[in-house]
Design a protein around this motif. Structure first.
Motif, PDB file in Angstrom:
ATOM      1  N   TRP A  10       0.709  -1.287   0.060  1.00  0.00           N
ATOM      2  CA  TRP A  10      -0.312  -0.181  -0.075  1.00  0.00           C
ATOM      3  C   TRP A  10       0.832   1.285  -0.033  1.00  0.00           C
ATOM      4  CZ3 TRP A  10      -4.391  -1.475   4.186  1.00  0.00           C
ATOM      5  CH2 TRP A  10      -5.143  -2.304   3.927  1.00  0.00           C
ATOM      6  N   LYS A  11       2.182   0.912  -0.019  1.00  0.00           N
ATOM      7  CA  LYS A  11       3.065   2.132   0.136  1.00  0.00           C
ATOM      8  C   LYS A  11       2.722   3.220   1.177  1.00  0.00           C
ATOM      9  CE  LYS A  11       4.231   1.222  -4.731  1.00  0.00           C
ATOM     10  NZ  LYS A  11       4.866   1.866  -5.914  1.00  0.00           N
ATOM     11  N   MET A  12       2.700   4.550   0.796  1.00  0.00           N
ATOM     12  CA  MET A  12       2.311   5.622   1.689  1.00  0.00           C
ATOM     13  C   MET A  12       1.070   6.023   1.357  1.00  0.00           C
ATOM     14  SD  MET A  12       4.817   8.808   3.267  1.00  0.00           S
ATOM     15  CE  MET A  12       4.124  10.184   1.955  1.00  0.00           C
ATOM     16  N   TYR A  13      -0.049   5.256   1.145  1.00  0.00           N
ATOM     17  CA  TYR A  13      -1.400   5.638   0.922  1.00  0.00           C
ATOM     18  C   TYR A  13      -2.278   5.002   1.996  1.00  0.00           C
ATOM     19  CZ  TYR A  13       0.413   6.630  -3.592  1.00  0.00           C
ATOM     20  OH  TYR A  13       1.009   7.053  -5.003  1.00  0.00           O
ATOM     21  N   THR A  14      -3.532   5.374   2.107  1.00  0.00           N
ATOM     22  CA  THR A  14      -4.550   5.317   3.130  1.00  0.00           C
ATOM     23  C   THR A  14      -4.315   6.027   4.122  1.00  0.00           C
ATOM     24  OG1 THR A  14      -3.348   3.259   4.346  1.00  0.00           O
ATOM     25  CG2 THR A  14      -4.725   2.986   2.311  1.00  0.00           C
ATOM     26  N   ASP A  15      -5.507   6.044   5.061  1.00  0.00           N
ATOM     27  CA  ASP A  15      -5.184   6.667   6.500  1.00  0.00           C
ATOM     28  C   ASP A  15      -6.031   5.594   7.105  1.00  0.00           C
ATOM     29  OD1 ASP A  15      -8.326   6.691   5.862  1.00  0.00           O
ATOM     30  OD2 ASP A  15      -8.260   9.122   5.775  1.00  0.00           O
ATOM     31  N   LEU A  16      -6.244   5.694   8.614  1.00  0.00           N
ATOM     32  CA  LEU A  16      -6.697   4.775   9.474  1.00  0.00           C
ATOM     33  C   LEU A  16      -8.140   4.256   9.045  1.00  0.00           C
ATOM     34  CD1 LEU A  16      -6.250   3.114  12.009  1.00  0.00           C
ATOM     35  CD2 LEU A  16      -7.413   5.024  13.262  1.00  0.00           C
ATOM     36  N   SER A  35      -5.495 -21.416  -2.812  1.00  0.00           N
ATOM     37  CA  SER A  35      -4.133 -21.960  -2.540  1.00  0.00           C
ATOM     38  C   SER A  35      -3.075 -20.816  -2.786  1.00  0.00           C
ATOM     39  CB  SER A  35      -3.867 -23.089  -3.826  1.00  0.00           C
ATOM     40  OG  SER A  35      -3.951 -22.459  -5.054  1.00  0.00           O
ATOM     41  N   VAL A  36      -3.460 -19.803  -2.952  1.00  0.00           N
ATOM     42  CA  VAL A  36      -2.605 -18.529  -2.936  1.00  0.00           C
ATOM     43  C   VAL A  36      -2.328 -18.107  -1.678  1.00  0.00           C
ATOM     44  CG1 VAL A  36      -2.224 -16.342  -4.054  1.00  0.00           C
ATOM     45  CG2 VAL A  36      -3.498 -18.038  -5.111  1.00  0.00           C
ATOM     46  N   ASP A  37      -0.860 -17.568  -1.303  1.00  0.00           N
ATOM     47  CA  ASP A  37      -0.638 -17.034  -0.099  1.00  0.00           C
ATOM     48  C   ASP A  37      -0.677 -15.516  -0.270  1.00  0.00           C
ATOM     49  OD1 ASP A  37      -0.126 -19.591   0.956  1.00  0.00           O
ATOM     50  OD2 ASP A  37       2.064 -19.341   0.895  1.00  0.00           O
ATOM     51  N   VAL A  38      -1.606 -14.886   0.648  1.00  0.00           N
ATOM     52  CA  VAL A  38      -2.121 -13.536   0.402  1.00  0.00           C
ATOM     53  C   VAL A  38      -1.653 -12.644   1.352  1.00  0.00           C
ATOM     54  CG1 VAL A  38      -3.888 -11.794   0.059  1.00  0.00           C
ATOM     55  CG2 VAL A  38      -3.861 -13.992  -1.342  1.00  0.00           C
ATOM     56  N   LEU A  39      -0.890 -11.662   1.224  1.00  0.00           N
ATOM     57  CA  LEU A  39      -0.381 -10.869   2.374  1.00  0.00           C
ATOM     58  C   LEU A  39      -0.669  -9.130   2.034  1.00  0.00           C
ATOM     59  CD1 LEU A  39       3.261  -9.878   2.527  1.00  0.00           C
ATOM     60  CD2 LEU A  39       2.634 -12.128   1.198  1.00  0.00           C
ATOM     61  N   LEU A  40      -0.849  -8.322   2.991  1.00  0.00           N
ATOM     62  CA  LEU A  40      -1.165  -6.996   2.896  1.00  0.00           C
ATOM     63  C   LEU A  40      -0.039  -6.508   3.703  1.00  0.00           C
ATOM     64  CD1 LEU A  40      -4.911  -6.722   3.478  1.00  0.00           C
ATOM     65  CD2 LEU A  40      -3.867  -7.096   1.221  1.00  0.00           C
ATOM     66  N   CYS A  41       0.643  -5.354   3.243  1.00  0.00           N
ATOM     67  CA  CYS A  41       1.662  -4.474   3.498  1.00  0.00           C
ATOM     68  C   CYS A  41       1.355  -2.959   3.783  1.00  0.00           C
ATOM     69  CB  CYS A  41       2.845  -4.451   2.630  1.00  0.00           C
ATOM     70  SG  CYS A  41       3.471  -6.054   2.663  1.00  0.00           S
ATOM     71  N   PRO A  42       0.277  -2.643   5.115  1.00  0.00           N
ATOM     72  CA  PRO A  42      -0.047  -1.403   4.886  1.00  0.00           C
ATOM     73  C   PRO A  42       1.037  -0.552   5.499  1.00  0.00           C
ATOM     74  CG  PRO A  42      -0.752  -2.543   6.888  1.00  0.00           C
ATOM     75  CD  PRO A  42      -0.043  -3.758   5.883  1.00  0.00           C
ATOM     76  N   PRO A  43       0.700   1.206   5.572  1.00  0.00           N
ATOM     77  CA  PRO A  43       1.815   1.874   6.170  1.00  0.00           C
ATOM     78  C   PRO A  43       1.987   1.500   7.616  1.00  0.00           C
ATOM     79  CG  PRO A  43       0.131   3.034   4.797  1.00  0.00           C
ATOM     80  CD  PRO A  43      -0.127   1.667   5.135  1.00  0.00           C
TER      81      PRO A  43
END
Ligand code: PEP
Length: 250
Positions: A10-16, A35-43
Motif C-alpha cells: 500500500w506504500k504511503m497511501y490510506t489513512d486509518l 491455494s494462494v498465499d496472500v499478504l497485505l503491507c499497509p503503512p
C-alpha cells in the motif's frame, strides 16, 4: 514445492479509516480455501489495526521496511521484533523506492534480509534494473549483483523462507508492464542464480514474484509463465476488487 504468493504494497497511501475498511473488504472477498498465499503491507501506523481485521482470515501481514538493529538510538526506524510483536510475518526489503529515494544500498539490503530471517520474518527481496540499465544491457549484471548480495550469509535451509520480487524499476507505478516474455526471462535468470548458489531443489522452492504495474487485465498472462509465482502489487492493491481479481488470476 514453492507457493503462489500475492502481496499488496500500500506504500504511503490510506489513512486509518480507509486502511481498515480496505482490509475488511479484501477479507470479505478472499476465499479462505484459495491455494494462494496472500499478504497485505499497509503503512506502519496501520499494521496493528489492519492485522486485527485480518485475524483468522488466512491473510498475512507484512511490513514495507525494517531496520536491521535489535534496538537503540535509531530515531524513526523499526526493529524486526517490533514488527513481529504486531503480527507481521513478512517484510519487504530493498524496494526500488527505498533504494533510489532513500539511498538503500546492497549492503543495507543484505543486513535487512539477515535480520528478517533471524527474527522469523519472511523477507520479500526486491530486485530489478532501471530503464537506463536495461537500455545499456546491464539487466543481468544488476540482477546478479543484487541477488548475490541479498543472499550473502543466508544458508540453504533459510533461503526457502525468502521470497524474491523481480520489479523492473521502469515498470513500477508507470503503467508500463514488462511483457510476460521479458519477465519470464528475468525470473528464469534469477532462478538459475539461486540454483548456482544453492541447488535445484532449493531454487525450485523459492517463490519469485513479478512486480510492476500488475493489473487485473495483465495478471493472468504474467502468472501463466513457468517461473512467475505471483505478484507484488502496488497501485492495484488499493482497490479491493482489483486486488481480489489479481489473487484469482494467481
Ligand atoms: C510495487 O509497489 O512494488 C509496485 C510494483 O507498484 P505498482 O504495482 O504500482 O507498479
Amino acid at each position: 514445492m514453492r507457493r503462489r504468493i500475492v502481496a499488496g504494497n500500500w506504500k504511503m497511501y490510506t489513512d486509518l479509516a480507509s486502511a481498515t475498511s480496505l482490509a475488511e473488504m479484501i477479507r470479505e472477498g478472499f476465499n479462505q480455501s484459495s491455494s494462494v498465499d496472500v499478504l497485505l503491507c499497509p503503512p506502519t501506523p496501520f499494521l496493528l489495526p489492519v492485522g486485527e481485521r485480518l485475524e483468522g482470515s488466512g491473510i498475512a501481514l507484512g511490513a514495507q521496511n525494517l531496520y536491521y538493529k535489535k534496538e537503540g538510538a535509531f530515531t524513526g526506524e523499526i526493529a524486526p521484533q517490533m514488527l513481529r510483536s504486531v503480527g507481521c510475518t513478512y517484510a519487504i526489503v530493498g524496494h526500488s523506492e527505498r533504494r533510489t529515494i532513500f539511498g538503500e544500498s546492497d549492503y543495507d539490503v543484505k543486513m535487512k534480509v539477515n535480520a528478517a530471517i533471524d527474527h522469523k520474518l519472511r523477507p520479500i527481496i526486491c530486485v530489478g534494473e532501471t530503464e537506463g540499465e536495461r537500455e545499456e544491457e546491464m539487466t543481468y549484471k544488476v540482477l546478479n549483483r543484487q541477488i548475490r548480495e541479498a543472499f550473502d550469509g543466508i544458508f540453504k535451509e533459510e533461503a526457502t523462507s525468502c521470497v524474491v520480487a523481480y520489479e523492473p524499476v521502469w515498470a513500477i507505478g508507470t503503467g508500463k508492464t514488462a511483457t510476460p516474455e521479458i519477465a519470464q526471462e528475468a525470473h528464469r535468470f534469477i532462478r538459475e542464480l539461486l540454483v548456482s548458489k544453492y541447488d535445484q531443489v532449493t531454487a525450485d522452492n523459492i517463490s519469485i514474484l513479478y512486480g510492476g504495474s500488475v493489473k487485473p487485465t495483465n495478471a493472468q498472462e504474467l502468472f501463466a509463465q513457468p517461473d512467475i509465482d505471483g505478484g507484488l502489487i502496488g497501485g492495484a492493491s488499493l482497490s479491493s476488487q482489483d486486488f481480489l481479481t489479481i489473487i484469482d488470476a494467481a
